[in-house]
Each structure stands twice: as structure tokens, then as C-alpha cells.
Design an enzyme around this catalytic site. Structure first.
Site, short mmCIF file in Angstrom:
data_model
loop_
_atom_site.label_atom_id
_atom_site.label_comp_id
_atom_site.label_asym_id
_atom_site.label_seq_id
_atom_site.Cartn_x
_atom_site.Cartn_y
_atom_site.Cartn_z
N HIS A 24 11.59 79.99 -6.66
CA HIS A 24 12.49 80.61 -7.66
C HIS A 24 12.17 80.18 -9.10
O HIS A 24 12.99 79.67 -9.83
CB HIS A 24 13.98 80.52 -7.30
CG HIS A 24 14.56 79.18 -6.93
ND1 HIS A 24 14.49 78.08 -7.73
CD2 HIS A 24 15.31 78.81 -5.87
CE1 HIS A 24 15.14 77.08 -7.17
NE2 HIS A 24 15.64 77.48 -6.03
N HIS A 78 22.45 72.69 4.55
CA HIS A 78 22.37 73.46 3.31
C HIS A 78 22.03 74.90 3.66
O HIS A 78 21.08 75.14 4.41
CB HIS A 78 21.27 72.82 2.44
CG HIS A 78 21.04 73.42 1.12
ND1 HIS A 78 21.95 74.21 0.45
CD2 HIS A 78 19.96 73.33 0.28
CE1 HIS A 78 21.45 74.58 -0.71
NE2 HIS A 78 20.24 74.06 -0.83
N GLU A 80 20.89 77.32 1.72
CA GLU A 80 19.75 77.98 1.06
C GLU A 80 18.69 78.28 2.12
O GLU A 80 18.42 77.47 3.02
CB GLU A 80 19.18 77.13 -0.08
CG GLU A 80 18.24 77.95 -0.95
CD GLU A 80 17.91 77.33 -2.30
OE1 GLU A 80 18.16 76.15 -2.53
OE2 GLU A 80 17.38 78.08 -3.15
N ASP A 82 15.58 78.38 2.53
CA ASP A 82 14.41 77.58 2.91
C ASP A 82 14.77 76.62 4.05
O ASP A 82 13.89 76.09 4.73
CB ASP A 82 13.81 76.81 1.71
CG ASP A 82 14.83 76.07 0.88
OD1 ASP A 82 16.02 76.46 0.88
OD2 ASP A 82 14.45 75.10 0.22
N HIS A 144 22.24 70.63 -3.40
CA HIS A 144 21.93 71.45 -4.54
C HIS A 144 22.86 72.67 -4.69
O HIS A 144 22.90 73.28 -5.76
CB HIS A 144 20.46 71.85 -4.35
CG HIS A 144 19.92 73.06 -4.96
ND1 HIS A 144 19.19 74.01 -4.30
CD2 HIS A 144 20.00 73.47 -6.25
CE1 HIS A 144 18.82 74.94 -5.11
NE2 HIS A 144 19.28 74.67 -6.29
N ASP A 163 18.02 68.31 0.40
CA ASP A 163 17.23 68.47 -0.82
C ASP A 163 17.05 67.15 -1.59
O ASP A 163 16.03 66.97 -2.29
CB ASP A 163 17.88 69.50 -1.75
CG ASP A 163 17.51 70.94 -1.41
OD1 ASP A 163 16.55 71.14 -0.65
OD2 ASP A 163 18.18 71.85 -1.91
N TYR A 191 10.78 67.72 -8.88
CA TYR A 191 11.82 68.36 -8.06
C TYR A 191 13.20 68.10 -8.66
O TYR A 191 14.03 69.00 -8.81
CB TYR A 191 11.74 67.80 -6.64
CG TYR A 191 12.59 68.55 -5.65
CD1 TYR A 191 12.07 69.61 -4.93
CD2 TYR A 191 13.91 68.21 -5.45
CE1 TYR A 191 12.85 70.31 -4.04
CE2 TYR A 191 14.71 68.90 -4.57
CZ TYR A 191 14.17 69.95 -3.86
OH TYR A 191 14.95 70.65 -2.98
N HIS A 222 12.23 68.43 2.11
CA HIS A 222 10.93 68.84 1.55
C HIS A 222 10.05 67.61 1.36
O HIS A 222 10.52 66.57 0.90
CB HIS A 222 11.10 69.50 0.17
CG HIS A 222 11.92 70.74 0.16
ND1 HIS A 222 11.48 71.94 0.67
CD2 HIS A 222 13.16 70.99 -0.34
CE1 HIS A 222 12.41 72.87 0.49
NE2 HIS A 222 13.44 72.31 -0.12
FE1 FEO Z 1 18.36 74.03 -2.16
FE2 FEO Z 1 15.49 73.23 -0.41
O1 FEO Z 1 17.00 74.24 -0.88
#
Ligand code: FEO
Length: 388
Positions: A24, A78, A80, A82, A144, A163, A191, A222
Site C-alpha cells: 500500500h 489482525h 488486514e 495479508d 496496526h 505487525d 516498517y 512479517h
Molecule cells: Fe497491518 Fe501486516 O498487516
């Protein structure tokens, strides 16, 4: 593709996205990973999943340990995508599995997938018993998204941090004692600057909770897993969440006929160097806005310059300032500068955006057409007198 053992009965079963270059708007020049974790207990548990296009890679790794139909629990830290993108596919394999998410996570999953996922909402302080192990839920809203939570397993001393403490860093290595530490730390800093920065106060709360836990492993969603350098990554987070700055000025500009560039070098850079600042020059024609954010995390001064084009600033500068306003580090000082031919609106517009970021604007430097030696000497002396 196989699972990677983290501890006895606990495996990394995520996916490596070697080709990812845009998250993004964030330039992910080292790619990323989506870390999912499989716990083999009385309740076979999957913590987070992967982006939907990486579902098969995750399943291959899970299949190297168990048949995915045996999964009992899916923890969604989370929403999101991903991390939640493969939840419907896991549910298709294991239709009786329960999905655990925060109350906001439950709403988010329903809004995203519009299907019955058999979700059980869990609040901060609740404990999910897996058999021999437990997962203690800690809500971490806005780190996040509003739904975020992390899970701590006291029996294994692992914090599944989602995250937080992550890095967009694709690598064959899974642990911080295998991968180059300087790259992992640099990517963790980037990040934070591009994802977590607006939520410093929430990170401080999370760090306070983390300080009460006995943590041997931080398993983020991640990048590499922290097991040797926990102090280094936690100290980095403390520094960034505490909004610590150093005597550093970052000078960000675009230029049309080199006059704004001349101001950047001969006035702004020169003045800050003379005052003993560490100076970083970032021409927007050759630096990505997400890399510049990394430079800004600990900068005392943020200086932005644009010439005037069609009564406005240059589009590169507008894009950077839009991104900066969204992330907006707190309590910084700034300078607006630029050259112009007749209207000169760009410099005022840059100043407005710096004020909108909440920065103190220490100087506004404006020169018609090409700055000459007199302009440069006067403007530099004036700026030096205003730098604290
Ligand atoms: Fe806020 Fe890795 O997603």
C-alpha cells in the site's frame, strides 16, 4: 516447501513473498513474508494466515506436519488481508474450526468475508486453552488497525506479536541469529516509520505489557523471528515509540530549474551543517517517500522545498506531504523553502502542510527566480539565527 520448527510442536508455516515491491504505497525493496504459526496441541491451532495468493504455499508447509482438516483453532490477530486472506480457505479445509478474534476483529472479518466463519470474540485478558499450552490475549488496538491483538504463550515464552516488531524482509532465514541483523533492524525501523509511527502511545502501552512477560521469542507476522536480539528490537521500539530525536535535519525537495535545489544545498544544508547538525539530503526525484519516512523517525528538523508550478507545489512534493501528514511524527521543527517565478504559492502551501503535520515552522525561505550570492548569504544568516 516445509514447515520450520520454532520449538517442539510449534512451527512457522507462512509464505515468502520475494517479489513484493509495493505494500500500500510502501516500497518493499526486500519483499516480505507473511508469518503463520502452527501449534500442535490437543487443539491444533493456526495463528494468523497469509495473503490469499500465498494460500497454497502455506498449505504445503502445514501438510508437511498435519492434514489442514485437523486444524481446530484459527487465531486472527489482525484482519488486514495479508494475515486473514487465507482464513476462508482454511475454513474450507477445516469447516468445524473456531476462529478467535478481538470484538473489532469479529466485525472486520464479517465485513471482509461476508460469510459465517464461526468466530469467537476474545477480549484482552482472556486465555485460550489449547491443551498443554495457553494463549493469553492482549488487545493492541491501532497497532496496526483497531482490531489488533497479540497472543502470549507462557508455557513456551513466545509472544506472537503480529505487525509489531515485524519487517518487510523476504529471506530464506527465519531467525534473527541467521539473517543479517543490520538489515533486519533497518527493515524494522522502516516498517515502524511507515506503518506504526502514528500509534506511538499505543506502542508504549504494548511495551509496558511486554515488560511484564518473560519472553524468549518474539514471533511477528512479517520478516524474521526474534530469539537472540530481543533486547535490540525492544530497545529500538522504545526509542521510536518514545519519539526520541537526535540533532539531525532531513532536507526533502524537488526542483524545476535547480533554484530550489540551490536553496536546499547552499542555504538549508549549509546552515544546518554550520550549526552542527547531521544533515540528510533527499531529492524526491530519486528517493522513495517510504525511505524518506525512515530518515525522519529520529530527525529534529524536517525541511521541505518546492518551486511553484501552475500556482501549486510540484506533484512529487505534494505526494510526499500527503504521506507525511498521514504518518505525522510528533513535536518536530521544520522549514519551508522554494524558488518561484511570479505567483510563489508553493512555499506557502508547503508551510500550511507542515503546520497541518503539527510541526513548528522555524523559517519560510522564498526567492524569486535564481538565488544570487547576496540572497544566499542573507537567507543563510537568517536561518542560522532561527535554528535552535
Ligand atoms: Fe497491518 Fe501486516 O498487516
Amino acid at each position: 516447501m516445509n514447515a520450520i520448527k520454532i520449538k517442539e510442536g510449534i512451527y512457522w508455516v507462512g509464505a515468502i513473498d520475494w517479489d513484493l515491491r509495493n505494500f500500500h504505497g510502501y516500497l518493499t525493496q526486500r519483499g516480505s513474508t507473511y508469518n503463520a504459526y502452527l501449534i500442535i496441541d490437543e487443539k491444533i491451532t493456526l495463528i494468523d494466515t497469509v495473503k490469499s495468493y500465498k494460500t497454497e504455499e502455506m498449505f504445503q508447509r502445514i501438510r508437511s506436519i498435519i492434514d489442514p482438516s485437523r486444524i481446530d483453532y484459527i487465531i486472527c490477530n489482525h484482519v488486514e488481508m495479508d494475515h486473514s486472506g487465507a482464513i476462508p480457505a482454511v475454513k474450507a479445509q477445516a469447516p468445524n474450526a473456531t476462529v478467535f478474534a478481538s470484538p473489532n476483529g469479529e466485525k472486520g472479518l464479517k465485513a471482509h468475508f461476508k460469510t459465517d466463519l464461526n468466530i469467537k470474540a476474545v477480549k484482552s485478558g482472556e486465555v485460550i486453552n489449547l491443551g498443554k499450552r495457553n494463549l493469553h490475549v492482549v488487545a493492541t488496538p491501532m497497532v496496526h488497525w483497531p482490531d489488533n491483538m497479540v497472543c502470549y504463550c507462557p508455557e513456551e515464552k513466545i509472544l506472537f506479536s503480529n505487525d509489531s516488531f515485524g519487517q518487510h524482509f523476504a529471506s530464506a532465514e527465519r531467525f534473527d541469529d541467521e539473517a543479517p541483523l543490520d538489515i533486519a533492524i533497518e527493515e524494522a525501523r522502516k516498517y515502524y516509520a511507515n506503518i506504526v509511527l502514528p500509534y506511538n502511545s499505543q506502542v508504549v502501552n504494548e511495551l509496558e505489557v511486554a515488560a511484564t512477560l518473560d519472553i524468549q521469542i518474539i514471533a511477528p507476522s512479517h520478516g524474521i523471528i526474534w530469539r537472540k536480539h530481543i533486547k535490540e528490537i525492544v530497545d529500538l521500539y522504545k526509542s521510536m515509540a518514545g519519539n526520541k530525536t537526535v540533532k539531525k535535519a532531513v532536507i526533502i525537495y524537488d526542483t524545476m530549474w535547480h533554484s530550489t535545489e540551490t536553496l536546499a544545498r547552499e542555504v538549508v544544508q549549509s546552515a544546518f551543517e554550520q550549526k552542527g547538525f547531521h544533515v540528510v539530503m533527499r531529492n524526491l526525484q530519486c528517493n522513495h517517500i517510504s525511505d524518506i519516512m525512515t530518515d525522519l523517525v529520529d530527525a529534529e528538523y524536517i525541511c521541505v522545498g518546492s518551486p511553484t508550478l501552475n500556482n501549486n507545489m510540484l506533484p512529487n512534493v505534494a505526494a510526499f506531504l500527503t504521506y507525511l501528514k498521514g504518518l505525522s511524527p510528533k513535536g518536530r521543527k521544520s522549514v519551508a523553502f522554494g524558488s518561484y517565478g511570479w505567483g510563489g504559492q508553493s512555499i506557502g502551501l508547503v508551510e500550511q502542510d507542515l503546520l497541518a503535520c503539527g510541526f513548528e515552522v522555524k523559517d519560510v525561505i522564498k526567492v524569486k527566480y535564481i538565488p544570487d550570492n547576496n540572497d544566499i548569504d542573507q537567507l543563510k544568516a537568517s536561518l542560522i539565527s532561527k535554528i535552535e
